[in-house]
Design an enzyme around this catalytic site. Structure first.
Site, PDB file in Angstrom:
ATOM      1  N   CYS B  45      -3.976   1.806 -14.759  1.00 50.60           N
ATOM      2  CA  CYS B  45      -3.528   1.799 -16.080  1.00 50.60           C
ATOM      3  C   CYS B  45      -4.143   2.165 -17.181  1.00 50.60           C
ATOM      4  CB  CYS B  45      -3.330   0.025 -16.213  1.00 50.60           C
ATOM      5  SG  CYS B  45      -4.862  -0.424 -16.125  1.00 50.60           S
ATOM      6  N   CYS B  48      -7.842   1.775 -16.565  1.00 56.42           N
ATOM      7  CA  CYS B  48      -8.590   2.594 -15.404  1.00 56.42           C
ATOM      8  C   CYS B  48      -8.676   3.829 -15.986  1.00 56.42           C
ATOM      9  CB  CYS B  48      -7.526   2.596 -14.490  1.00 56.42           C
ATOM     10  SG  CYS B  48      -7.224   1.136 -13.777  1.00 56.42           S
ATOM     11  N   ASP B 446       2.095  -2.501  14.426  1.00 55.46           N
ATOM     12  CA  ASP B 446       0.784  -2.561  14.863  1.00 55.46           C
ATOM     13  C   ASP B 446      -0.073  -3.624  14.562  1.00 55.46           C
ATOM     14  OD1 ASP B 446      -1.551  -1.272  15.859  1.00 55.46           O
ATOM     15  OD2 ASP B 446      -1.826  -0.976  13.784  1.00 55.46           O
ATOM     16  N   ASP B 630      -0.822   1.567  11.264  1.00 53.46           N
ATOM     17  CA  ASP B 630      -1.919   2.323  10.174  1.00 53.46           C
ATOM     18  C   ASP B 630      -2.678   3.155  10.831  1.00 53.46           C
ATOM     19  OD1 ASP B 630      -3.446   0.356  11.530  1.00 53.46           O
ATOM     20  OD2 ASP B 630      -4.859   0.580   9.558  1.00 53.46           O
ATOM     21  N   ASP B 634      -1.638   5.080  15.863  1.00 56.54           N
ATOM     22  CA  ASP B 634      -0.199   4.893  15.673  1.00 56.54           C
ATOM     23  C   ASP B 634       0.661   5.954  15.397  1.00 56.54           C
ATOM     24  OD1 ASP B 634      -0.474   2.165  16.114  1.00 56.54           O
ATOM     25  OD2 ASP B 634      -1.183   1.985  14.202  1.00 56.54           O
TER      26      ASP B 634
END
Lengths: 54, 756
Positions: B45, B48, B446, B630, B634
């Site tokens: 935003c 930030c 996973d 992740d 995988d």
């Protein structure tokens, strides 16, 4: 009828000015960060000057 | 700031970029300054932007810093002679930076610029030509009409040449390969309409089609641009999240000198120095030092692995506690990472065969349109014998069958859907992913990092005295070890006791500190109790806080399920999807998670190739799988599945294999993405239906020769607006749960799936 001889080029010219303005803005990268542009309005300008020297 | 202050644990686990890596990535601008582009996924935003820009600009040596919120990047210019601590500063502010691969992005940005330029030019032309046409329709005739037609022709010609290029190029490309695509009728229709209109203008005829040709181009270009924006935006955000990209390491030369070298230049036999907190970039053997490695991204095991001289380590693992000296055993391109990439490429075949609904429809649509126009032409020649009239009517047929529903409505539905998903932190790689997601009937998860957060959590907090917890947190603050971090998190809000005098971390064992004459140790049970280093506790619950060798508190940890994992799984089950878990972690760890979350089928201790085999097996049984995972291990399974999803914290090759990436911690993203994709699919089918109905009504009228340019323009624009309006309904749609249960599977005790 004769008035069209002026009016049509004038209409095209005005539209063309808008087009050129858009193309210029596009080229100069003003559409690269639309989200950021929206948020930057909310940043204090005083603090901003100090923050991001350009 | 509340929306965007990132949690503590986030940046502790990922290795911080070193100045050497930054120096390698920076480009010299020639005037003594250099520029580096960093990906900062934490930027959300305006606040930030402000924090990051101000924080960086205050550094000595930084010339300028500018954040791009859309792509979540910051570009920093700095003086080359003075390398500012960019990565440290950003991490300190709570926005850990990453490097990303820039080369693949710049090409797409050029395409977008070209498309936007084409939209602008065709829009300008369409507006002007339409105004002139309105004058003709409202009664201009004689010399005035001819003048208007000539001006229209002059405006339309450069427009076709410039804005039409997108379609001409694609149509030519398809034709020269002997294929048909949607751009072929567009290109032919527009060109024929222009040529025909020019002929009419020469002969002072009443009607011309310039407006229809240009407007059609304008509408279709809007669709093309939206389609591009959607794919591009998510993709650049996904690419920007590189996390598992060790680009190089400090190399120790035979004479003892140290130098940073990119991963590609590291040969087997090279000695490497890996500090705590760095990722290892090639497969290697430990020659000196002891430490613990976080292998969760590589093999799915959630607990750190202890390594000593002689142990083999894999590329992609994160060194946690102590410095290590390694000897490379493989080049970067022969390492585990590269092997995963090869497996992934091999597994991807199934998905590339998928064709988007729009493509499938257009492969039917284009020949039918051409055939209809051609038959109309032949028919009128046969009936009437008037070539000119026959061609005019055939052109009218080509124009009125405007493929707007396909060219415009499908992308706009997908853009709106992608936007809604984006607001909820889910990024879509491309439109076909949403279509495939709707078809999935089995969801495969996973475990580590997907169903669970992949971070240990102090599970027996209630049994520990607050005073002891505070002491443990004081010690743990000096370690990067995930268990120390877990203790610190549990102790958050309580006063930390940090009056220790000497604190040292003994890699692989724990942290030791002295306070008020006594020695406190936090770590493995055997070591903490002073029974010598040879006793290595195998029990995972063996983390102990000891004072002078006497145990004061024992800590037990669990890997917590991701937020909303149980609800998400329930929602999926209610939607009639089968749920299964495949993990590389141990049997016991898997059983616990499966029981907690109510997953009835799971398989543990799988190798990456076994995960792929399991998915292939399901595909052979006629199931379409959604793989959610992740880790690096995988990635091949993500590529093999019909559709795939990965959290933003995933290894980057896993994320690049995934069709969806979700940014938030919550697994609710999975059912939410399914709901939105189903709605989008419905709207796309409705739009295609609308287009067919429109054609059924409009085409016969055109074939019979009753369509003047006015009617063609109105009908075409009307149909475009209709499908756009329908697509926009997605914005207002409420998020009702996925379809009612279709014989939802009963939840029972977990059953282990036989390994293939």
């Amino acid at each position: 009828m004769t008035v069209l001889v002026y009016l049509i080029p004038v209409a095209l010219l005005l539209g063309g000015v808008g087009l050129v303005a858009f193309l210029w803005a596009l080229k100069s990268g003003q559409y690269e960060d639309l989200d950021g542009a929206g948020e930057r309005i909310l940043i204090d300008s005083e603090a901003d000057d100090e923050a991001a020297p350009r | 700031m509340s929306c965007c202050a990132p949690g503590l644990g986030q940046h502790v686990e990922s290795g911080i970029l070193s100045s050497d890596e930054l120096r390698h990535a920076a480009r010299s601008l020639g005037d003594g300054t250099a520029q580096v582009e960093l990906s900062v996924p934490g930027v959300h935003c305006g606040a930030c932007i402000h924090t990051v820009e101000r924080g960086l600009s205050r550094l000595d040596g930084v010339v300028s810093a500018r954040v791009n919120l859309s792509t979540r990047r910051v570009s920093v210019r700095f003086r080359e002679d003075k390398m500012p601590p960019l990565a440290e500063t950003l991490s300190g502010l709570g926005y850990p930076p990453h490097l990303f691969d820039e080369t693949s992005i710049s090409g797409r940005e050029r395409t977008l610029t070209e498309l936007l330029r084409a939209v602008a030019i065709s829009g300008f032309a369409a507006g002007n030509v339409m105004l002139l046409s309105v004058s003709v329709w409202s009664g201009a005739d004689g010399a005035t009409r001819d003048l208007f037609h000539w001006v229209s022709a002059l405006i339309a010609l450069p427009t076709l040449a410039f804005a039409g290029r997108v379609f001409y190029r694609s149509a030519w490309n398809a034709l020269s390969h002997g294929r048909m695509n949607m751009d072929v009728p567009i290109a032919i229709g527009v060109t024929l309409a222009y040529a025909m209109s020019l002929y009419e203008t020469f002969n002072h005829a009443e009607h011309a089609y310039f407006d229809a040709a240009v407007t059609l181009l304008f509408f279709l270009l809007i669709g093309r641009t939206l389609d591009h924006v959607m794919r591009d935006r998510a993709r650049s955000a996904v690419m920007g999240l590189a996390r598992l990209a060790p680009r190089g390491a400090i190399v120790i030369a035979p004479d003892g000198s140290r130098e940073y070298r990119p991963a590609g230049e590291i040969e087997p036999g090279t000695r490497l120095a890996i500090a705590a907190g760095e990722r290892i970039c090639v497969d290697a053997r430990v020659t000196a030092g002891a430490s613990e490695l976080d292998c969760s991204l590589v093999n799915g095991e959630s607990w750190p692995r202890r390594v000593e001289p002689g142990a083999h380590v894999q590329a992609g693992t994160l060194n946690l506690t102590g410095p290590l000296t390694l000897e490379a055993t493989a080049r970067a391109e022969d390492s585990f990472l590269a092997e995963m990439v090869r497996m992934m490429e091999a597994a991807e075949g199934g998905r590339t065969r998928y064709r988007r609904i729009a493509d499938r429809v257009s492969s039917l649509y284009a020949p039918v349109v051409h055939l209809t126009a051609f038959l109309t032409f032949l028919g009128w020649v046969a009936i009437d014998g008037d070539w000119h009239k026959a061609i005019t009517i055939a052109v009218a047929v080509l124009i009125i069958t405007c493929p707007c529903a396909l060219g415009l409505a499908v992308p706009i539905v997908q853009v709106v859907a992608a936007r809604r998903l984006f607001e909820r932190g889910v990024m879509v790689r491309d439109g076909s992913a949403m279509e495939r997601l709707v078809e999935a009937d089995t969801v495969v998860f996973d475990k580590t990092g997907t169903l669970t957060a992949g971070r240990p959590w102090l599970s027996n907090l209630a049994e520990i005295e607050p005073a002891m917890l505070a002491i443990a947190a004081g010690l743990g603050a000096h370690s990067r070890h995930p268990l120390s971090q877990a203790i610190m998190q549990a102790a958050a809000g309580q006063a930390g006791a940090d009056d220790f005098e000497e604190i040292s971390e003994i890699p692989g064992f724990g942290v030791e500190g002295r306070a008020h004459g006594s020695v406190w140790r936090l770590g493995r049970a055997g070591w903490a109790l002073g029974r010598g280093e040879e006793i290595v506790a195998t029990d995972r619950s063996g983390t102990i806080l000891a004072r002078d060798g006497r145990a004061c508190a024992a800590f037990r940890f669990e890997d917590v399920p991701r937020t909303d994992a149980a609800q998400a799984i329930r929602a999926l089950r209610q939607a009639g999807k089968a749920v299964e878990m495949l993990s590389g972690d141990t049997q016991a760890a898997c059983r616990q998670v499966a029981e907690n979350l109510g997953i009835s089928r799971y398989a543990a201790a799988l190798l990456p190739s076994e995960k792929v085999a399991r998915i292939a097996e399901m595909a052979a049984d006629g199931h379409r799988t959604l793989m959610v995972g992740d880790g690096l291990n995988d990635a091949p399974a993500l590529a093999a599945a019909h559709v795939s999803m990965a959290p933003a914290t995933a290894a980057d090759i896993g994320r690049n294999a995934a069709d969806f990436v979700f940014l938030h911690d919550s697994l609710e993203a999975v059912p939410f993405a399914i709901v939105i994709s189903e709605r989008a699919g419905q709207l796309i089918r409705q739009n295609i239906g609308l287009a067919i109905v429109y054609n059924i009504i409009a085409v016969p009228i055109a074939i019979l020769g009753h369509v003047t340019p006015l009617i063609a323009a109105v009908a075409m624009s009307g149909s475009s607006l209709l499908v756009i309006g329908n697509a926009l309904r997605l914005i207002g749609m409420r998020e009702r749960p996925v379809r009612a249960a279709r014989g939802a599977a009963a939840i029972d005790r977990p059953v282990q799936v036989e390994r293939a």
